[in-house]
Each structure stands twice: as C-alpha cells, then as structure tokens.
Design a protein around this motif. Structure first.
Motif, short mmCIF file in Angstrom:
data_model
loop_
_atom_site.label_atom_id
_atom_site.label_comp_id
_atom_site.label_asym_id
_atom_site.label_seq_id
_atom_site.Cartn_x
_atom_site.Cartn_y
_atom_site.Cartn_z
N LEU A 8 0.84 -1.20 0.00
CA LEU A 8 0.00 0.00 0.00
C LEU A 8 0.88 1.26 0.00
N ALA A 9 1.94 1.26 0.78
CA ALA A 9 2.85 2.41 0.82
C ALA A 9 3.51 2.64 -0.54
N ALA A 10 3.88 1.55 -1.23
CA ALA A 10 4.47 1.69 -2.56
C ALA A 10 3.46 2.31 -3.53
N SER A 11 2.21 1.89 -3.44
CA SER A 11 1.15 2.45 -4.29
C SER A 11 0.92 3.92 -3.97
N VAL A 12 0.88 4.25 -2.68
CA VAL A 12 0.67 5.64 -2.25
C VAL A 12 1.81 6.52 -2.74
N LYS A 13 3.01 5.99 -2.72
CA LYS A 13 4.16 6.77 -3.17
C LYS A 13 4.05 7.12 -4.65
N VAL A 14 3.52 6.19 -5.45
CA VAL A 14 3.39 6.39 -6.90
C VAL A 14 2.12 7.17 -7.25
N ARG A 15 0.99 6.78 -6.64
CA ARG A 15 -0.30 7.34 -7.04
C ARG A 15 -0.88 8.37 -6.08
N GLY A 16 -0.32 8.42 -4.88
CA GLY A 16 -0.90 9.28 -3.85
C GLY A 16 -2.10 8.60 -3.19
N ILE A 17 -2.78 9.31 -2.34
CA ILE A 17 -3.97 8.80 -1.66
C ILE A 17 -5.15 9.00 -2.59
#
Length: 88
Positions: free
Chosen positions: A32-41
């Motif tokens: 989830l953190a990797a996704s947040v880093k790329v796409r944001g919240i």
C-alpha cells in the motif's frame, strides 16, 4: 466547527491515530505504501478535530500508516464534525 464535512490537504504531522481503530493490527502495509508513493492517496482519510491544528483519524488508519511510510507530507482528508466518544 459546523455540521459540514469539508475536504482539505492536511499535514501528516498534524494527524494522530485514534485508539479506536477496529483493526488490532494494520497488517503489511508495504505494498500500500508503494502504491501511495506512486499514485498518492486515492480516497481521503476521515478525521475529526482533536485540538488546535490537530486531527484524529476516524477512518483510514491503513492509508495514514502507508502515507507515513511513503513519507508523504500532506494527505487529502475529510474533516468531519463528529465529536466526543464516537471519534476517540
């Protein structure tokens, strides 16, 4: 605060966790953190006012933890008028 929910970009450092998270364990938030880093919240967290320039998470504990891990400085949040025992 009025009974209106409002959207704001809040500093991660201004948001504290709630002791009433329904999950005892947030689980592995690395992906989830990797996704947040790329796409944001993609879905705002829901917070309530906890004090001057302080907010308490009502919903979105995993997203907040992932945001911290991804080193975001701000997150989108819905500021809810919920007060009292429902928000703590």
């Amino acid at each position: 605060m009025s009974g209106v929910i409002r959207l704001a970009m809040l500093p991660v450092t201004a948001i504290v966790d709630s002791g009433r998270n329904i999950r005892a364990d947030l689980g592995d938030i690395q992906e989830l953190a990797a996704s947040v880093k790329v796409r944001g919240i993609l879905q705002p967290v829901i917070v309530t006012v906890a004090g001057p320039d302080r907010y308490r998470v009502v919903d979105g504990h995993r997203r907040m933890a992932a945001s911290r891990l991804a080193r975001l400085t701000h997150v989108p949040a819905l500021i809810s008028p919920i007060t009292g025992s429902r928000a703590t």
